[in-house]
Every structure is written in C-alpha cells, then in structure tokens.
Design an enzyme around this catalytic site. Sequence first.
Site, PDB file in Angstrom:
ATOM      1  N   LYS A  15       0.819  -1.222   0.000  1.00 16.63           N
ATOM      2  CA  LYS A  15       0.000   0.000   0.000  1.00 16.63           C
ATOM      3  C   LYS A  15       0.844   1.259   0.000  1.00 16.63           C
ATOM      4  O   LYS A  15       0.596   2.183  -0.754  1.00 16.63           O
ATOM      5  CB  LYS A  15      -0.865   0.101   1.273  1.00 16.63           C
ATOM      6  N   ARG A  90      -8.949   2.185   9.233  1.00  9.54           N
ATOM      7  CA  ARG A  90      -8.534   0.843   9.634  1.00  9.54           C
ATOM      8  C   ARG A  90      -9.680   0.126  10.349  1.00  9.54           C
ATOM      9  O   ARG A  90      -9.556  -1.060  10.644  1.00  9.54           O
ATOM     10  CB  ARG A  90      -7.374   0.938  10.631  1.00  9.54           C
ATOM     11  N   ARG A 127      11.307  -7.127   4.917  1.00  8.52           N
ATOM     12  CA  ARG A 127      11.292  -5.684   4.675  1.00  8.52           C
ATOM     13  C   ARG A 127      12.383  -4.967   5.482  1.00  8.52           C
ATOM     14  O   ARG A 127      12.557  -5.198   6.669  1.00  8.52           O
ATOM     15  CB  ARG A 127       9.918  -5.106   5.053  1.00  8.52           C
ATOM     16  N   ARG A 157      11.779  -2.533  10.657  1.00  6.41           N
ATOM     17  CA  ARG A 157      10.810  -1.802  11.485  1.00  6.41           C
ATOM     18  C   ARG A 157      10.514  -2.646  12.709  1.00  6.41           C
ATOM     19  O   ARG A 157      10.361  -3.858  12.592  1.00  6.41           O
ATOM     20  CB  ARG A 157       9.514  -1.609  10.685  1.00  6.41           C
ATOM     21  N   ARG A 168      -0.415  -8.234  13.846  1.00 10.33           N
ATOM     22  CA  ARG A 168      -0.952  -7.224  12.914  1.00 10.33           C
ATOM     23  C   ARG A 168      -1.890  -7.876  11.898  1.00 10.33           C
ATOM     24  O   ARG A 168      -2.915  -7.306  11.541  1.00 10.33           O
ATOM     25  CB  ARG A 168       0.197  -6.503  12.197  1.00 10.33           C
TER      26      ARG A 168
END
Length: 228
Positions: A15, A90, A127, A157, A168
């Site tokens: 996204k 969200r 990532r 992260r 998540r």
Amino acid sequence: MALNLIVLGPPGAGKGTQASQFAAEHRVPKISTGDILRDAIQAGTELGRKAQATMDTGRLVSDDVMIGIVRDRLSRPDTAPGFVLDGFPRTVTQAVALDEMLAGRPPLIVVDIRVADDELVRRLQARRVCSRCGTNADATDLRQTTCSRCGGPLEQRSDDAEHVVRERLRVYARDTKPLVEYYQRRPTFRSIDGSLSPEQVARALRAAVESALPHRPAGEAVRSGAEG
Ligand code: AMP
C-alpha cells in the site's frame, strides 16, 4: 475533479509504495497515518510516546486519536485537488467518520490490494527500511545494508518482528477486513491483485482508478505528472 483515493489492504500488501507513487504521479498529497505516527515517535511528542507502545504490540491506536489526526490533515488546503490515504481507515468506525468529514466532496475511490497471508509474512519479515529517508529497500537482497537512494542505514521496522507481524495480520482480519464489506457495494470500489510485481500492481491501480472515476468529457485524462 478532485481525486480522493483510499488504498486498502493488509500490512505488507505494498500500500505505502503504491500510494506514494500514485500520489506523486497525480500531484496530490499522500496521507499515511503510520508515517504520521512514526514522525511523532521520532519527534518525541506525547502522541508519539503513546502511539509507540501500541504500535510495538501490533494493535491499533484508538479511533478517536486517529480520526482527530486525519480530520486535521484533510482540512489543509493542499487536499483540495485530492489525496491518497494509506493506512486509514482501519476500522468501520473510522470509515464512518471519514464519510462524515468528506460530505460534499467528490466520491471516494476505494482500491483494495489483495495478497495471501503466507506471502505477506514473507514480505514483512524481509522488509528493510532506511532509517534516514524512510525508503523501503529491495526485499530480495538481504545483504544490502545501506539505502540505495541516500546511503542511510537499513533497519527492520520494530513492528515487522515475526510475533508482531502475526498480531498485525490478526488485527487486520478482525478490524480492517470488514471495511471491504463496508465499501464493496459502492460503484467506486475496486479490488486488485497485489501478488504481482510492483510495476504490474501500479498499472492495475491506475486502471482501477481510471475505471472508477465518474464519467469525464472525452479527451480529459486523469491529471498526471507524467503528462507534464
Ligand atoms: P502502518 O505503517 O500503516 O502499517 O501502521 C503502523 C501501525 O500504526 C499500525 O500497526 C497501528 O498500530 C498504527 N496505525 C496506523 N494507522 C492507523 C489507523 N488508521 N488506526 C489505528 N492505528 C493505526
């Protein structure tokens, strides 16, 4: 006409990358609530201190706080030609509040990027993000330790650690997936396949938005930076 776009999808769907590119091409601001919270953490504000504890568990920051942040941001004049929202709404409560905020503005275009769970876990684990400029590194080369754009150090992260990623994805399935139901009957809702390459997903996103825009007079293209 203003281009008001929401990019929906699970964490790791791409996204952020797609929203940034699309917003730059169409010269509208990208509003990422995750980036706003990370900036607040970096700046050491009270919002940042409160948000960090929540983000580190993979849960969601409260609707009230998030709705306040987005209401403020959307009231700025730079959103008059449109905006791309990434990471908001969200929850259905946030979506209802957003509809109220946007009453009287051109209809929201909603594009949902779909990716299977296994692929999301793989991508989030790999990532790496530049701690200086925020650019995502190429996840296929884990030997890379510095940013190809600014030379800054690449880091994981803290909320991409495996146990946080699983949480998540659980939170996404419970709180955010119902948004697809909330939006899907609208004529401006589209769904695209996010498992393809970033270039293919970008093309699909452009085509989805183009097909969802209200009818424009022949010859009037979507405003694009590439067209000068
Ligand atoms: P993101 O960068 O969009 O993946 O967001 C990172 C984290 O910020 C999320 O896991 C949440 O803890 C928090 N966050 C971002 N946007 C929202 C939102 N709209 N509502 C609640 N929490 C959010």
